[in-house]
Design an enzyme around this catalytic site. Sequence first.
Site, PDB file in Angstrom:
ATOM      1  N   ALA A 236       0.787  -1.245   0.000  1.00  0.00           N
ATOM      2  CA  ALA A 236       0.000   0.000   0.000  1.00  0.00           C
ATOM      3  C   ALA A 236       0.813   1.285   0.000  1.00  0.00           C
ATOM      4  O   ALA A 236       0.296   2.339  -0.395  1.00  0.00           O
ATOM      5  CB  ALA A 236      -0.939   0.010   1.201  1.00  0.00           C
TER       6      ALA A 236
ATOM      7  N   CYS B  42       3.499  -1.189 -12.596  1.00  0.00           N
ATOM      8  CA  CYS B  42       3.799  -0.091 -13.530  1.00  0.00           C
ATOM      9  C   CYS B  42       4.963  -0.520 -14.417  1.00  0.00           C
ATOM     10  O   CYS B  42       5.930   0.212 -14.579  1.00  0.00           O
ATOM     11  CB  CYS B  42       4.076   1.218 -12.788  1.00  0.00           C
ATOM     12  SG  CYS B  42       5.470   1.165 -11.672  1.00  0.00           S
TER      13      CYS B  42
HETATM   14  C1  LIG Z   1       4.265  -0.108  -6.382  1.00  0.00           C
HETATM   15  S1  LIG Z   1       4.625   0.208  -4.737  1.00  0.00           S
HETATM   16  C2  LIG Z   1       3.029   0.451  -4.046  1.00  0.00           C
HETATM   17  C3  LIG Z   1       2.409   1.801  -4.327  1.00  0.00           C
HETATM   18  C4  LIG Z   1       1.125   1.996  -3.559  1.00  0.00           C
HETATM   19  N1  LIG Z   1       0.164   0.965  -3.858  1.00  0.00           N
HETATM   20  C5  LIG Z   1       0.481   3.344  -3.838  1.00  0.00           C
HETATM   21  O1  LIG Z   1      -0.499   3.413  -4.568  1.00  0.00           O
HETATM   22  O2  LIG Z   1       0.958   4.339  -3.289  1.00  0.00           O
HETATM   23  C6  LIG Z   1       5.023  -1.391  -4.147  1.00  0.00           C
HETATM   24  C7  LIG Z   1       5.135  -1.489  -2.649  1.00  0.00           C
HETATM   25  O3  LIG Z   1       5.309  -2.868  -2.322  1.00  0.00           O
HETATM   26  C8  LIG Z   1       6.058  -2.933  -1.152  1.00  0.00           C
HETATM   27  N2  LIG Z   1       6.550  -4.321  -1.042  1.00  0.00           N
HETATM   28  C9  LIG Z   1       7.625  -4.866  -1.665  1.00  0.00           C
HETATM   29  N3  LIG Z   1       7.690  -6.184  -1.371  1.00  0.00           N
HETATM   30  C10 LIG Z   1       6.630  -6.458  -0.564  1.00  0.00           C
HETATM   31  C11 LIG Z   1       6.162  -7.628   0.079  1.00  0.00           C
HETATM   32  N4  LIG Z   1       6.807  -8.785  -0.062  1.00  0.00           N
HETATM   33  N5  LIG Z   1       5.054  -7.546   0.848  1.00  0.00           N
HETATM   34  C12 LIG Z   1       4.399  -6.370   0.991  1.00  0.00           C
HETATM   35  N6  LIG Z   1       4.816  -5.221   0.419  1.00  0.00           N
HETATM   36  C13 LIG Z   1       5.901  -5.270  -0.354  1.00  0.00           C
HETATM   37  C14 LIG Z   1       7.112  -1.874  -1.316  1.00  0.00           C
HETATM   38  O4  LIG Z   1       7.630  -1.468  -0.068  1.00  0.00           O
HETATM   39  C15 LIG Z   1       6.315  -0.770  -2.024  1.00  0.00           C
HETATM   40  O5  LIG Z   1       5.856   0.169  -1.092  1.00  0.00           O
END
Ligand SMILES: C[S@@+](CC[C@H](N)C(=O)[O-])C[C@H]1O[C@@H](n2cnc3c(N)ncnc32)[C@H](O)[C@@H]1O
Length: 320
Positions: A128, A248
Amino acid sequence: MAKRKREKYPVFHYKEYFGRYSQLIPNYETFLEYLKTPMPQYFRINTLKISHPEEIKNLLNILKAKGANFEEVKEVPYFYRVLNNEEISLGNLEEYSLGLIHSMTLASSLPVIALDPQPGDLILDMCAAPGGKTGLMAMVTNDQAVIVSNDKRIDRLTALVSNIKRLGITCAITTRYRGEQFPFGIPFNKILVDAPCSGEGRYRIGLEGEILYQKGTGRANLPSIQKGLLVRAFDLVQPGGIIVYSTCTINPKENEEVVDYLLRKRQAEILDWESPLPYHEGLTEWEEKPYHPSLKFTKRFYTHEIQAVGFFVAKLKRLA
Ligand SMILES: C[S@@+](CC[C@H](N)C(=O)[O-])C[C@H]1O[C@@H](n2cnc3c(N)ncnc32)[C@H](O)[C@@H]1O
């Protein structure tokens, strides 16, 4: 003499990097030209804080008086395209601190539109932070859903919490789990997996043809992380519930192939949904590897066609 800082990732020339997509991306030459221009920026109005049409009109006038030049995005309510992004930093404005507006790419609205959150829904936003989509889901449900906003990174959770507070959201709680290990027992009816990805939809081309904002190559095995997150989301959602998987990036191995993996492992169905922005059907094969024919119901959004970050969105239903 100071040591030259080592590049974190190898820097690619755009021809070398994007060549693999030359047959995939529509109007490929236009796409490349478009990447040489700055990424358009957007903001949205936050109707949780300001909703009366007259008040919104006043707010827009104030933003203009402070030097912001923007135009309304007709296709997606409450979104505005900033036309003089080099001259103004919306994040520094009082209206931003007050939570009346929020900066986010237009494409970020797409997974939320696909998920179609409703008041009363119990939603998991599995990845998130920093909260762009949590914020929009809270807004479209008028703060009347229950949203569990999860992220594994504490530094990014700080930004998520601060955005939730600034935007006046009361229906979201935050958790910090690896999505793959998010605990069972909560009867979610909708889950958003906005997965970590290589971010190719954000890449631009620099003056010497180098790719800017490149982060993906050499990182952890993203497709296997993405598959783990999507399978867990399936196992967490109620039968009949909805999962939206988004990235993305352009890379089919992080997109269609991840969804295809879920279809092989679990009883899920891909649903069509109405997009306000132009898109292309998802791929049913890549590099001679066939995917399930229903992958065509996933959607690819290209930066030069939507004037925003390129995105991939799949809407899925848990069948059993
Ligand atoms: C594309 S960004 C999310 C953007 C967010 N949904 C927004 O709209 O602002 C991906 C997110 O996934 C998190 N992330 C990476 N690996 C993860 C995991 N195994 N479990 C949960 N979150 C994870 C990262 O820290 C990052 O904040």
